[in-house]
Design an enzyme around this catalytic site. Structure first.
Site, short mmCIF file in Angstrom:
data_model
loop_
_atom_site.label_atom_id
_atom_site.label_comp_id
_atom_site.label_asym_id
_atom_site.label_seq_id
_atom_site.Cartn_x
_atom_site.Cartn_y
_atom_site.Cartn_z
N GLY A 240 49.19 47.79 45.83
CA GLY A 240 47.95 48.10 45.14
C GLY A 240 46.82 47.77 46.10
CB SER A 241 44.36 48.09 47.68
OG SER A 241 45.53 48.14 48.46
CG ASN A 242 41.00 44.66 44.28
OD1 ASN A 242 41.16 45.26 43.23
ND2 ASN A 242 41.48 43.45 44.48
CG ASN A 511 45.34 49.82 43.12
OD1 ASN A 511 45.44 48.61 43.16
ND2 ASN A 511 45.32 50.55 44.22
NE ARG A 540 44.44 44.80 40.65
CZ ARG A 540 44.56 45.87 41.43
NH1 ARG A 540 43.64 46.14 42.35
NH2 ARG A 540 45.60 46.68 41.30
#
Length: 803
Positions: A240-242, A511, A540
């Site tokens: 995933g990621s930000n 995501n 998130r």
């Protein structure tokens, strides 16, 4: 004239390196390359970060291969065993791979797939495609150099890492092996996601249907949708990621800022690795690369910084085949039979005979027997084939290389348009001129909503609206995917179709789909296959949008603000639900709740702990662990749509849903279970998180902050729970290569970076845990980008690598 400048610049670098070489430079580092051989100079600074200088791309690839092998030879070698289809030979057929390069559940399944790729010459065909449809000569030079550098390191060093020391499977590689690794990464979201379904597919009557798949396809239904949703869910994903980019109007100096926070596995072949790569006068970039990659994946140069997040675009689709009644290995298109391609694959097996299986391929792709937990039975009349457009895309390295040479976000956009190589990510960027940029430019099957309406089968009419998975009628040529005029390959969307946003105060992705890249400028109008609009966002995403929009509104932002955001460890789910939880807990009769086992549990102490919890997942936070275990239990029992009293409102997508429904019977049960679990493990309810969320490196416990996906933590941490071992005793996936990048008007950008799990997986390396300890303390490394900063490093070590 440019070549003369490059020659002088390279000579200047060489003189600087020679002057800076410390007296204890390792033997071999002072050797000069043999005539005609490849070579590179590698300057190591603090935390083992290499700064690689070479005169051209083959030599740069050589330096990268050498340096990656020095840090990660066992992990890399294990991955090459996978790509050769030899896991069963060395590790046994039934053992489970680490799923770094595919979703295969067993070594045998993995081997059958990758041996099939080799047998078909798939990667060789892609390498022969002329650019831009295929990889450029420059990328091929990097691959050739990388293989030579890896092999040269192997020939000159004895591997000490116990994970692979003395193992026969640690062998030299070819540039083709390096390209095969790039292919495996490209198809992770497509063929790589359904390897078990590809290798198990067989005509009716030739093999029993696997008994571990509980949901059947056919006409679809809720169970089918749920199975597909689980397959694509971010909750269970190990990636995933930000990322957020701020426009200059929000920053202290009017220049762009970028914070990248990819969430990737902490072990195995999808680890990041840090470096700076330089060809004087041609290329100078720094960042994190996925192991085995020949280019910087996420990083910056002097003028622009970029990061990626895993996108919501569904990178595969199914074609439902109508079979020839007289031959289940032939399928009909417009009434005309077409024979499937039969691919016999044989793999060696440890302590047993070779195993041979047949795979079946169609014009659409391989026949599959399952998609995750969804069974797709091959009957006498029907079969399913999976289309993965990234199986003919080997362009990602060219995209990344062009990023490294870009002079601003417009250069990032041109790279995406000209190379069209990213398989499953969004791109977020900021530059020295103050621009912000977002694009969901990825290689996606060209599933327009109109095509879906005209060509969906009964299963597709169920799965496409809710999950984005299209199931098209493969018996009609009118249901072919077609081609956009600006697309480099048929059957995919062209650049003009990609959701893109530029020069707004912030662009952010965690995501979810492109819809709320900026909450004040929603992106709409794209087909469902890209993602959803006007649907609930993850915790998130909601927390991230609250944070970054407030930062942008406040303005005057600096790198310190980015670092504070990274390590704030705020739990959005806690902000929404902790007060309601504590209040409802206090209202329970006699302070007791009934556990899943039917026992009455005194939870009165939990009410006080959750009520006083600071709503963060910092290592010192008391109550964080208790709330975490309660929240996981509650959300596992209660569907998201039933969790809240105030439902989702698309006119307030960041603020809704809210108000926890504490009257649900599962609420008290989850609370009782969490209290019982911690008490049974002799963990105090108010224990600080870091005492029970940690990793062990070199016999030392290192406390780790952050939290799980469902809590909505920016600094995502997914731990391996074992109450007997003291809690979350290892991180499986989460924050990995962090970078906070700003610009100051000069050629030396301001950057703070961190590789959370450190540069080497060898327990004997001095860089096995050093950055992990920084991560535990909420600190980052001040990057050394310019020559003067590299040469000023108190830990400078120079290696001259050569053949």
């Amino acid at each position: 004239m440019r070549n003369r400048r490059r020659t002088f610049a390279l000579a200047g670098v060489a003189l600087l390196i020679s002057a800076a070489a410390p007296p204890d430079t390792p033997a071999g580092a002072r050797h000069h390359p043999s005539a005609g051989g490849l070579s590179a100079v590698i300057r190591y600074t603090e935390y083992g970060i290499p700064h690689i200088v070479a005169k051209d791309y083959p030599n740069l690839g050589f330096g990268e291969g050498w340096a990656q092998a020095a840090d990660q030879v066992c992990t890399l070698a294990d991955g090459f065993v996978t790509l050769r289809g030899e896991r069963s030979r060395y590790f046994g057929a039934d053992a489970a791979p680490d799923q770094s390069l595919s979703s295969a559940a067993t070594n045998l399944s993995s081997d059958l797939y990758f041996a099939g790729v080799r047998r078909a010459g798939t990667v060789e065909k892609l390498l022969r495609q002329p650019a831009p449809a295929g990889p450029s000569r420059t990328v091929k030079d990097l691959m050739r150099g990388w293989a030579a550098g890896y092999n040269a390191w192997l020939s000159r060093h004895r591997t000490e890492d116990p994970a692979c020391a003395g193992k026969p499977w640690v062998r030299p590689v070819s540039s083709l092996d390096v390209a095969r690794r790039a292919f495996a990464l490209a198809v992770l979201g497509g063929q790589g996601r359904v390897v078990d379904g590809i290798t198990a597919a067989a005509p009716p009557g030739t093999r029993p249907v696997s008994g571990d798949r509980s949901v059947r396809g056919g006409d679809g239904g809720k169970d089918a949708v749920d199975a597909v949703r689980r397959l694509f869910s971010q909750d269970g994903s190990d990636m995933g990621s930000n990322a957020v980019a701020f426009k200059g109007s929000t920053t202290a100096n009017g220049r762009g800022l970028l914070l990248g926070n990819p969430h990737y596995p902490w072990s195995g072949g999808r680890r990041f690795w840090q470096s700076q790569v330089t060809i004087p006068g041609e290329l100078n970039a720094s960042g994190g690369s996925l192991l085995g990659s020949v280019t910087v994946s996420i990083g910056h140069n002097a003028e622009v910084a970029w990061s990626h997040t895993v996108a919501t675009g569904v990178t595969l689709n199914l074609h439902q085949l109508t079979l020839d009644p007289s031959d289940p290995t032939s399928y009909l298109v417009d009434g005309v039979p077409h024979k499937m391609t039969r691919r016999l694959v044989t793999v060696p097996v440890k302590d047993g005979p070779d195993v041979s299986r047949v795979q079946w391929w169609t014009r659409y792709g391989p026949v599959v027997s399952s998609l995750g937990q969804l069974q797709l039975p091959w009957t006498g009349g029907t079969a399913f084939a999976v289309n993965d457009p990234n199986a003919v895309n080997l362009r990602a390295a060219d995209t990344a290389l062009r990023f490294s040479k870009a002079t601003g976000v417009d250069g990032i956009a041109r790279s995406l348009r000209d190379t069209q190589g990213l398989p499953w990510t969004n791109t977020i960027a900021a530059d020295a001129a103050g621009h912000s940029y977002y694009s969901q430019s990825q290689v996606l099957p060209r599933i327009t909503d109109d095509l879906d309406r005209r060509c969906s089968t009964a299963l597709g009419r169920t799965t496409y609206p809710s999950t984005g998975l299209a199931v098209l009628d493969g018996s009609r040529s009118e249901c072919a995917l077609g081609r956009d005029p600006d697309a480099l390959q048929p059957g995919v969307f062209g650049p003009s179709a990609m959701p893109t946003l530029k020069d707004v105060p912030y662009v952010e992705n965690s995501n979810d789909s492109a819809w709320l890249t900026n909450a004040d400028r929603p992106l709409t109008g794209y087909p469902r296959v890209f993602g959803t609009t006007a649907t609930p966002r993850s915790q998130r995403t909601r927390g991230a949008l609250q944070d970054v929009s407030a930062m942008a509104a406040r303005g005057g932002l600096t790198l310190d603000d980015l670092q504070r955001q990274q390590f704030a460890n705020r739990a959005p789910a806690g902000d929404l639900a902790a007060a309601d939880t504590a209040r409802a807990c206090r209202d329970l009769p006699e302070g007791t709740a009934t556990s899943s086992e039917g026992r009455a549990v005194d939870v009165s102490a939990a009410c006080r702990v959750i009520g006083s919890w600071d709503r963060t997942m910092r290592t010192g936070s008391k109550g964080a662990l208790l709330f975490d275990r309660f929240w996981r239990g509650l959300t596992a029992k209660v569907p998201a749509a039933e969790l809240w009293r105030a439902p989702f409102d698309p006119s307030d997508p960041v603020g809704t849903p809210h108000t926890l429904d504490t009257a649900a019977p599962e609420f008290a049960t989850a609370l009782a279970d969490a209290v019982s679990e911690l008490r049974a493990a002799r963990i105090p309810l108010d224990a600080p998180l870091g005492a029970h969320q940690f990793v062990v490196r070199g016999g030392k416990r290192i406390p780790i902050a952050g939290g799980t996906e469902g809590l909505g933590i920016w600094n995502k941490t997914e731990g391996r729970w074992d109450a007997a071992a003291g809690g979350y005793h290892e991180v499986t996936t989460g924050s990995s290569y962090l970078q906070a990048v700003g610009f100051n008007g000069g050629r030396c950008p301001d950057a703070r970076v961190l590789l959370t799990y450190s540069q080497s997986s060898d327990p004997g390396s001095p860089h096995y845990r050093d950055q992990t300890e920084l991560y535990s303390a909420g600190r980052m490394v001040r990057a050394r980008f310019c020559e003067r900063d590299i040469l000023a490093s108190p830990e400078l070590r120079v290696v001259r690598a050569h053949q």
